[in-house]
Design a protein around this motif. Structure first.
Motif, PDB file in Angstrom:
ATOM      1  N   THR A 179       0.829  -1.212   0.000  1.00 18.55           N
ATOM      2  CA  THR A 179       0.000   0.000   0.000  1.00 18.55           C
ATOM      3  C   THR A 179       0.858   1.255   0.000  1.00 18.55           C
ATOM      4  O   THR A 179       0.579   2.201  -0.740  1.00 18.55           O
ATOM      5  N   THR A 180       1.905   1.282   0.802  1.00 18.44           N
ATOM      6  CA  THR A 180       2.792   2.451   0.798  1.00 18.44           C
ATOM      7  C   THR A 180       3.517   2.582  -0.541  1.00 18.44           C
ATOM      8  O   THR A 180       3.746   3.702  -1.017  1.00 18.44           O
ATOM      9  N   LEU A 181       3.850   1.460  -1.158  1.00 18.52           N
ATOM     10  CA  LEU A 181       4.462   1.503  -2.490  1.00 18.52           C
ATOM     11  C   LEU A 181       3.497   2.104  -3.501  1.00 18.52           C
ATOM     12  O   LEU A 181       3.867   3.006  -4.272  1.00 18.52           O
ATOM     13  N   GLY A 182       2.250   1.620  -3.529  1.00 19.03           N
ATOM     14  CA  GLY A 182       1.272   2.135  -4.477  1.00 19.03           C
ATOM     15  C   GLY A 182       0.974   3.601  -4.271  1.00 19.03           C
ATOM     16  O   GLY A 182       0.872   4.373  -5.240  1.00 19.03           O
ATOM     17  N   LEU A 183       0.843   4.024  -3.024  1.00 19.20           N
ATOM     18  CA  LEU A 183       0.567   5.435  -2.743  1.00 19.20           C
ATOM     19  C   LEU A 183       1.742   6.324  -3.163  1.00 19.20           C
ATOM     20  O   LEU A 183       1.536   7.435  -3.660  1.00 19.20           O
ATOM     21  N   THR A 184       2.957   5.845  -2.967  1.00 22.53           N
ATOM     22  CA  THR A 184       4.133   6.621  -3.397  1.00 22.53           C
ATOM     23  C   THR A 184       4.158   6.764  -4.911  1.00 22.53           C
ATOM     24  O   THR A 184       4.463   7.843  -5.444  1.00 22.53           O
ATOM     25  N   ILE A 185       3.838   5.682  -5.615  1.00 19.10           N
ATOM     26  CA  ILE A 185       3.776   5.756  -7.084  1.00 19.10           C
ATOM     27  C   ILE A 185       2.746   6.794  -7.512  1.00 19.10           C
ATOM     28  O   ILE A 185       2.994   7.606  -8.420  1.00 19.10           O
ATOM     29  N   PHE A 186       1.590   6.784  -6.852  1.00 19.39           N
ATOM     30  CA  PHE A 186       0.538   7.727  -7.238  1.00 19.39           C
ATOM     31  C   PHE A 186       0.950   9.172  -6.967  1.00 19.39           C
ATOM     32  O   PHE A 186       0.682  10.058  -7.779  1.00 19.39           O
ATOM     33  N   VAL A 187       1.585   9.435  -5.842  1.00 22.91           N
ATOM     34  CA  VAL A 187       2.044  10.798  -5.533  1.00 22.91           C
ATOM     35  C   VAL A 187       3.037  11.273  -6.587  1.00 22.91           C
ATOM     36  O   VAL A 187       2.974  12.422  -7.072  1.00 22.91           O
ATOM     37  N   LEU A 188       3.954  10.399  -6.991  1.00 25.53           N
ATOM     38  CA  LEU A 188       4.927  10.768  -8.028  1.00 25.53           C
ATOM     39  C   LEU A 188       4.223  11.007  -9.364  1.00 25.53           C
ATOM     40  O   LEU A 188       4.559  11.953 -10.093  1.00 25.53           O
ATOM     41  N   ALA A 189       3.258  10.142  -9.698  1.00 25.30           N
ATOM     42  CA  ALA A 189       2.517  10.310 -10.947  1.00 25.30           C
ATOM     43  C   ALA A 189       1.741  11.624 -10.942  1.00 25.30           C
ATOM     44  O   ALA A 189       1.685  12.337 -11.959  1.00 25.30           O
ATOM     45  N   LEU A 190       1.137  11.934  -9.811  1.00 25.99           N
ATOM     46  CA  LEU A 190       0.365  13.168  -9.701  1.00 25.99           C
ATOM     47  C   LEU A 190       1.263  14.393  -9.844  1.00 25.99           C
ATOM     48  O   LEU A 190       0.905  15.377 -10.504  1.00 25.99           O
ATOM     49  N   GLY A 191       2.455  14.326  -9.244  1.00 21.10           N
ATOM     50  CA  GLY A 191       3.391  15.429  -9.392  1.00 21.10           C
ATOM     51  C   GLY A 191       3.841  15.629 -10.827  1.00 21.10           C
ATOM     52  O   GLY A 191       3.917  16.766 -11.318  1.00 21.10           O
ATOM     53  N   LEU A 192       4.118  14.517 -11.507  1.00 19.39           N
ATOM     54  CA  LEU A 192       4.505  14.622 -12.923  1.00 19.39           C
ATOM     55  C   LEU A 192       3.355  15.126 -13.778  1.00 19.39           C
ATOM     56  O   LEU A 192       3.555  15.923 -14.711  1.00 19.39           O
TER      57      LEU A 192
END
Length: 479
Positions: free
Chosen positions: A461-474
């Motif tokens: 879950t922490t991995l998926g949320l980190t991916i989403f935060v990075l995607a949102l920033g990009l």
């Protein structure tokens, strides 16, 4: 294939879509129907319910199935072959040993994770985890502590690569369904995977999950693991005798530089393709035969084919007969057949939804809620992931559902790459008892369900949320 004129209104189409997804989940979860059969069956039933004529339905469904396989099968097959050669020649062991020697004892979990990240580029999650099992146990015995301190960084690395980076089937299919560039998704996904792994896996493991004491239990291995990395007694005496009898030599494992170079080769070629294409779009470069050739070899299937040929020649044929190499490559294809077929069936289901107008209705409804497309993509993938467990099904189905909105908005390849990351993030979070990866990790490392939920599920879950935060920033900064 352009969508047909909808037979029903948006409300009816959305109801059909909801029922279709519910039936799909019921068949897979409750009735234990194989995902491949369930996806095909639900695709046909959904098409009929949505009003696709009998005479068109079979052609529409198989057309989407074939389109998906045309893009996915080549990449997945070539990637599996590359991974197999690296596996049998000792590439994984070389990566792990070299990383530990260079990082030091205190950073052994970091070394294992980084090695798994590189090795996870061409190899799938379950296969990579199996290959790394003796390495993980060997390092854990050498340095002590909970086995999770060493196991989770490696397992999380394979999970990150499997969800984000082509040639793995989920991101390849998602990029294809959304009309994006697979090469660009790879080039953006690779650094995102490294950063997301470090934050969502490594830091979480060292601060929390790795402190939960789980003793080493390597009983599932056929051999025993000694106290030194790379010094494995795995019962290979009979196999070694057969190789000597057949005239095949004992070959030293490849060097770290060679393994790393082989893994980076496709990315260099793909980067050339993307760079030349970008410069041509900006009219900095013109037409040129040499540039055309570089663009050709930088296309993802060609780059992977070149990498496979180089890997086979440099590593596979050393001390092995051509018949043995052929057998190794043939063995690599068997385990991925189910993955490829399920991926194709997921593309069929998404394609039927799109063709019937359901995809457009869902996209319009999400737009009415005021949610950005990237947030909708993450939420849909998360719901599918939690409900049915398969990250690949969640990736392919979500991509099909939002593809109409992507086409309508005319998004750039960079934006589409961000959407692929967001979908992958949703397809990663909340791994639990309906996910095969959950049980692999639980069984391999001797954890009960409660401990696996406290560690693996939290880390995913922490991995998926980190991916989403990075995607949102990009998403915010890219054009």
């Amino acid at each position: 294939m352009e969508p047909m004129d909808p037979v029903y209104g948006a409300g009816t189409l959305l109801t059909i879509a909801a029922v279709a997804v519910a039936v799909l989940l019921f068949l897979i979860i409750k009735l234990r129907m194989h995902a491949f059969v369930a996806l095909i069956s639900v695709s046909f039933l959904t098409g009929l319910a949505a009003g696709i004529p009998f005479g068109e339905l079979a052609g529409v469904a198989t057309g989407f199935f074939g389109t998906t396989l045309g893009s996915v099968a080549l990449l997945v097959g070539l990637g599996a072959m590359i991974g197999r050669i690296l596996e049998v020649t000792g590439g994984a062991q070389v990566l792990a040993d070299t990383m530990i020697n260079r990082f030091g004892e205190q950073r052994a979990p970091l070394a294992l994770g980084v090695a798994a990240l590189f090795f996870g580029i061409p190899i799938f999650f379950d296969a990579g985890l199996v290959v790394f099992l003796p390495i993980i146990f060997s390092v854990a015995r050498r340095f002590g502590g909970s086995v999770l301190l060493y196991a989770l960084p490696a397992a999380g690395a394979f999970a990150a690569m499997h969800a984000i980076v082509p040639p793995h089937p989920g991101p390849v299919t998602a990029a294809t369904e959304l009309g994006g560039s697979i090469g660009l998704s790879l080039l953006i996904g690779l650094p995102v995977a490294f950063v997301a792994w470090y934050v969502g896996v490594y830091l979480v493991t060292t601060a929390y999950a790795g402190k939960i004491m789980v003793p080493i239990n390597d009983s599932m291995l056929r051999g025993t693991v000694s106290g030194e990395p790379g010094d494995l007694d795995d019962g290979d005496d009979d196999a070694r005798a057969e190789r000597i009898a057949s005239g095949e030599e004992e070959v030293a494992p490849p060097s770290f530089g060679m393994v790393l170079g082989l893994l980076l080769l496709p990315f260099v070629l793909i980067a050339l393709n993307t760079g030349i294409g970008t410069l041509r779009s900006a009219e900095v470069l013109g037409d040129n035969v040499v540039l055309d050739a570089l663009v050709f070899i930088g296309q993802t299937p060609v780059a992977l084919l070149i990498t496979l040929l180089v890997t086979t020649y440099v590593l596979g044929t050393k001390g092995r007969s051509l018949a043995t190499v052929e057998s190794l490559l043939n063995d690599a294809l068997g385990p991925i057949c189910a993955i490829i077929l399920i991926t194709g069936a997921g593309g069929m289901f998404g394609g039927v939804l799109r063709y019937s107008g359901i995809g457009s209705a869902l996209s319009d409804s999400l737009s009415d809620l005021g949610l950005p497309l990237i947030v909708s993509a993450f939420l849909i993938a998360t719901l599918l992931r939690v409900a049915q467990g398969s990250a690949t099904v969640a990736l392919t189905t979500t991509a099909g559902l939002i593809s109409a909105a992507v086409a309508a908005d005319g998004l750039s390849d960079l934006k589409i790459a961000c959407l692929v990351l967001a979908i992958a993030a949703g397809a990663t979070v909340l791994s639990h008892v309906n996910d095969s990866g959950f049980w692999l990790v639980s069984r391999f490392f001797g954890m009960d369900v409660k401990t696996t939920l406290r560690t693996w599920t939290v880390m995913e879950t922490t991995l998926g949320l980190t991916i989403f935060v990075l995607a949102l920033g990009l998403w915010v900064v890219v054009p």
